[in-house]
Design a protein around this motif. Structure first.
Motif, PDB file in Angstrom:
ATOM      1  N   GLY A  18      -5.052   1.146  10.543  1.00 38.51           N
ATOM      2  CA  GLY A  18      -6.627   1.183  10.436  1.00 38.51           C
ATOM      3  C   GLY A  18      -7.594   1.247   9.424  1.00 38.51           C
ATOM      4  O   GLY A  18      -7.413   2.253   8.268  1.00 38.51           O
ATOM      5  N   LEU A  19      -8.846   0.781   8.714  1.00 36.22           N
ATOM      6  CA  LEU A  19      -9.216   1.603   7.086  1.00 36.22           C
ATOM      7  C   LEU A  19     -10.139   2.829   7.837  1.00 36.22           C
ATOM      8  O   LEU A  19     -10.359   2.916   8.848  1.00 36.22           O
ATOM      9  N   ILE A  40      -1.138   6.986  11.778  1.00 42.73           N
ATOM     10  CA  ILE A  40      -1.502   6.958  10.515  1.00 42.73           C
ATOM     11  C   ILE A  40      -2.369   6.707   9.032  1.00 42.73           C
ATOM     12  O   ILE A  40      -3.899   6.307   9.762  1.00 42.73           O
ATOM     13  N   ALA A  41      -2.525   7.516   8.122  1.00 40.79           N
ATOM     14  CA  ALA A  41      -4.040   7.910   7.252  1.00 40.79           C
ATOM     15  C   ALA A  41      -4.261   6.293   7.148  1.00 40.79           C
ATOM     16  O   ALA A  41      -3.983   5.610   6.625  1.00 40.79           O
ATOM     17  N   GLY A  42      -5.535   6.512   7.229  1.00 41.30           N
ATOM     18  CA  GLY A  42      -6.259   5.336   6.153  1.00 41.30           C
ATOM     19  C   GLY A  42      -6.573   4.807   5.409  1.00 41.30           C
ATOM     20  O   GLY A  42      -5.985   5.475   4.052  1.00 41.30           O
ATOM     21  N   LEU A  43      -6.024   3.594   5.198  1.00 41.79           N
ATOM     22  CA  LEU A  43      -5.604   2.608   3.762  1.00 41.79           C
ATOM     23  C   LEU A  43      -6.963   2.282   3.447  1.00 41.79           C
ATOM     24  O   LEU A  43      -8.103   1.837   3.905  1.00 41.79           O
ATOM     25  N   ILE A  44      -7.168   1.802   2.071  1.00 41.64           N
ATOM     26  CA  ILE A  44      -7.773   1.277   1.155  1.00 41.64           C
ATOM     27  C   ILE A  44      -8.259   0.189   0.194  1.00 41.64           C
ATOM     28  O   ILE A  44      -6.364   0.346   0.048  1.00 41.64           O
ATOM     29  N   LYS A  45      -8.557  -1.125  -0.038  1.00 37.76           N
ATOM     30  CA  LYS A  45      -8.170  -1.579  -1.142  1.00 37.76           C
ATOM     31  C   LYS A  45      -7.015  -0.951  -1.653  1.00 37.76           C
ATOM     32  O   LYS A  45      -8.027   0.236  -2.571  1.00 37.76           O
ATOM     33  N   GLY A  46      -6.672  -1.640  -2.524  1.00 39.92           N
ATOM     34  CA  GLY A  46      -5.600  -1.001  -3.678  1.00 39.92           C
ATOM     35  C   GLY A  46      -3.989   0.108  -3.225  1.00 39.92           C
ATOM     36  O   GLY A  46      -3.707   0.598  -3.881  1.00 39.92           O
ATOM     37  N   ALA A  47      -4.311  -0.060  -1.776  1.00 37.37           N
ATOM     38  CA  ALA A  47      -3.139   0.609  -1.584  1.00 37.37           C
ATOM     39  C   ALA A  47      -1.834   0.368  -2.107  1.00 37.37           C
ATOM     40  O   ALA A  47      -0.718   1.567  -1.855  1.00 37.37           O
ATOM     41  N   VAL A  64     -20.550  -3.112   9.061  1.00 38.22           N
ATOM     42  CA  VAL A  64     -19.040  -3.507   9.809  1.00 38.22           C
ATOM     43  C   VAL A  64     -19.173  -4.425  10.062  1.00 38.22           C
ATOM     44  O   VAL A  64     -19.777  -6.015   9.997  1.00 38.22           O
ATOM     45  N   ASP A  65     -17.742  -5.537   9.893  1.00 39.56           N
ATOM     46  CA  ASP A  65     -17.372  -6.767   9.433  1.00 39.56           C
ATOM     47  C   ASP A  65     -15.619  -6.555  10.287  1.00 39.56           C
ATOM     48  O   ASP A  65     -15.250  -6.551   8.719  1.00 39.56           O
ATOM     49  N   PRO A  66     -14.922  -6.972  11.181  1.00 39.07           N
ATOM     50  CA  PRO A  66     -13.786  -6.518  11.500  1.00 39.07           C
ATOM     51  C   PRO A  66     -13.104  -6.869  10.521  1.00 39.07           C
ATOM     52  O   PRO A  66     -11.783  -7.535  10.952  1.00 39.07           O
ATOM     53  N   VAL A  67     -13.800  -8.965  10.692  1.00 36.52           N
ATOM     54  CA  VAL A  67     -12.637  -9.918  10.666  1.00 36.52           C
ATOM     55  C   VAL A  67     -12.752  -9.433   8.756  1.00 36.52           C
ATOM     56  O   VAL A  67     -10.940  -9.798   8.085  1.00 36.52           O
ATOM     57  N   ARG A  68     -13.080  -8.942   7.913  1.00 39.12           N
ATOM     58  CA  ARG A  68     -12.988  -8.541   6.689  1.00 39.12           C
ATOM     59  C   ARG A  68     -12.024  -7.209   6.752  1.00 39.12           C
ATOM     60  O   ARG A  68     -11.211  -7.016   5.892  1.00 39.12           O
ATOM     61  N   ASP A  69     -12.606  -6.737   7.330  1.00 39.97           N
ATOM     62  CA  ASP A  69     -10.954  -5.127   7.537  1.00 39.97           C
ATOM     63  C   ASP A  69      -9.884  -5.447   7.863  1.00 39.97           C
ATOM     64  O   ASP A  69      -9.389  -5.108   7.066  1.00 39.97           O
ATOM     65  N   ILE A  88      -6.260  -4.769   5.202  1.00 34.36           N
ATOM     66  CA  ILE A  88      -5.692  -4.445   5.632  1.00 34.36           C
ATOM     67  C   ILE A  88      -4.110  -5.248   5.063  1.00 34.36           C
ATOM     68  O   ILE A  88      -3.084  -4.998   4.753  1.00 34.36           O
ATOM     69  N   ASP A  89      -4.038  -6.442   6.031  1.00 31.38           N
ATOM     70  CA  ASP A  89      -2.886  -7.897   5.762  1.00 31.38           C
ATOM     71  C   ASP A  89      -2.666  -8.089   3.920  1.00 31.38           C
ATOM     72  O   ASP A  89      -1.852  -7.722   3.879  1.00 31.38           O
TER      73      ASP A  89
END
Length: 365
Positions: free
Chosen positions: A9-10, A73-80, A119-124, A128-129
């Motif tokens: 997750g983020l 697992i460590a949090g992921l961000i854009k550009g991972a 807070v926007d679970p769809v965006r989050d 990751i997708d």
């Protein structure tokens, strides 16, 4: 069989808090990104009231439940996918797991910072997708290029595999996870060989506030609509509440707490069982004076394969299995009584093990 699930997750969506509740470990759950800098691994028991009942009847020297490994697992961000943040570590860790537990934040709390400030679970989920899809595209492109070279060199088998690879690539480029593509046997084998991140089964854990655990909220309504076309499990869970339950010392205290919250069981139980369902796993039991034990196998496993989970010699030298159905064992109260009542089946190599079977194997080394 060893089962490993990865919590992803983020940053700051509740991953480590949930991990702590699952394992009663003390992973750092801090209010800032990258609180988990190294993957935390915990081993948890799979809740099963049937095992408890068998132990009550047999009164063995030892009771052994089956277990699941949980990797935080460590949090992921854009550009991972390009190595941003802790992306390379995240993507390497996720290849190790059998299933993904994707935690999405579905609660409002101004005191808990969100990496994207809202807070926007769809965006989050989409963030990751996309990062996982981009990494898979990179993997498939490399494999397709190699297959093209082999096809040009006259390798006939490479031609069909190249076509399968191109189909997988097109699917990913359409921003669809690999788990949703329909392939023939050769295509599935190719995809499995590539160990694509988006081919793994996924469970979405909507981390909600205490008041939304049963019915959800506006955030979960939007999220459920977003994932309705996916072959995925979805549960609502309050990580903070689960952490409170995990800190209680006795079963009586936990049951009372759950009753006060209007719940019948901890959310972590539902999460573990949902992972089982996702991976098409079932449990069979062995029951004797020395040990009552639960064993995990895939649905559809035949008796010799189930025996092999205990020891490879059991499978190699398999002769037959003695099988008692769980309900018959509980009703009659012992193996001897079940046998006397004609409720013990003698099964051969083609017998498909059923969830809850109590089994004894005969083999010859």
């Amino acid at each position: 069989m060893a089962l490993k699930c990865g919590i992803v997750g983020l940053p700051n969506v509740g991953k480590s808090t949930l991990f702590n509740a699952l394992t009663s470990a003390k992973a750092l759950a801090a209010n800032y990104p990258f609180a988990t800098k190294e993957p935390n691994l915990g081993i948890i028991t799979v809740p099963d009231e049937r095992l408890d009942k068998l132990a009550e009847i047999v009164v063995p020297q030892k009771v052994q439940p089956t277990t699941v490994e949980i990797l935080d697992i460590a949090g992921l961000i854009k550009g991972a996918s390009k190595g941003e943040g802790l992306g390379n570590q995240f993507l390497a860790n996720i290849r190790e797991v059998d299933a993904i537990v994707h935690v999405v934040r579905c609660f409002d709390n101004d005191n808990v910072i969100h990496v994207d400030n809202s807070v926007d679970p769809v965006r989050d989920k989409e963030i990751i997708d996309m990062e996982l899809i981009l990494k898979d595209i990179e993997t498939v492109e490399k494999r397709v290029d190699k297959l093209k070279k082999n096809a040009k060199a006259g390798e006939k088998s490479a031609v069909k595999l190249m076509e399968q690879g191109q189909a997988i690539l097109a699917h990913l480029e359409a921003e669809k996870p690999a788990r949703t593509i329909v392939l023939d046997e050769d295509g599935l084998e190719l995809m499995n060989e590539m160990m694509l991140l988006t081919s793994k089964p996924i469970l979405y854990a909507c981390n909600v506030d205490e008041n939304s655990v049963i019915s959800g909220n506006a955030h979960t309504t939007r999220f459920m609509e977003c994932v309705k076309g996916e072959k995925a499990e979805v549960i609502f869970i309050c990580a903070g509440l689960e952490a409170d339950i995990a800190e209680l010392d006795t079963k009586e205290d936990r049951d009372l707490f759950l009753e006060e919250m209007g719940l019948t069981e901890p959310g972590v139980n539902r999460l573990i069982l949902a992972c089982y369902k996702l991976l098409r796993l079932i449990t069979y039991f062995t029951a004797g004076e020395k040990e009552v034990r639960a064993w995990t196998i895939e649905r559809g496993t035949l008796a010799p394969g189930a025996a092999g989970v205990i020891h490879t010699d059991f499978e190699k030298g398999f002769i037959r299995a003695e099988v008692i159905k769980y309900n018959d064992f509980v009703e009659l109260g012992s193996e001897a009584a079940a046998k006397g009542a004609g409720k013990m089946g003698i099964e051969g190599k083609t017998y498909e093990v059923i969830d809850g079977d109590i089994m004894h194997f005969l083999f010859n080394v």
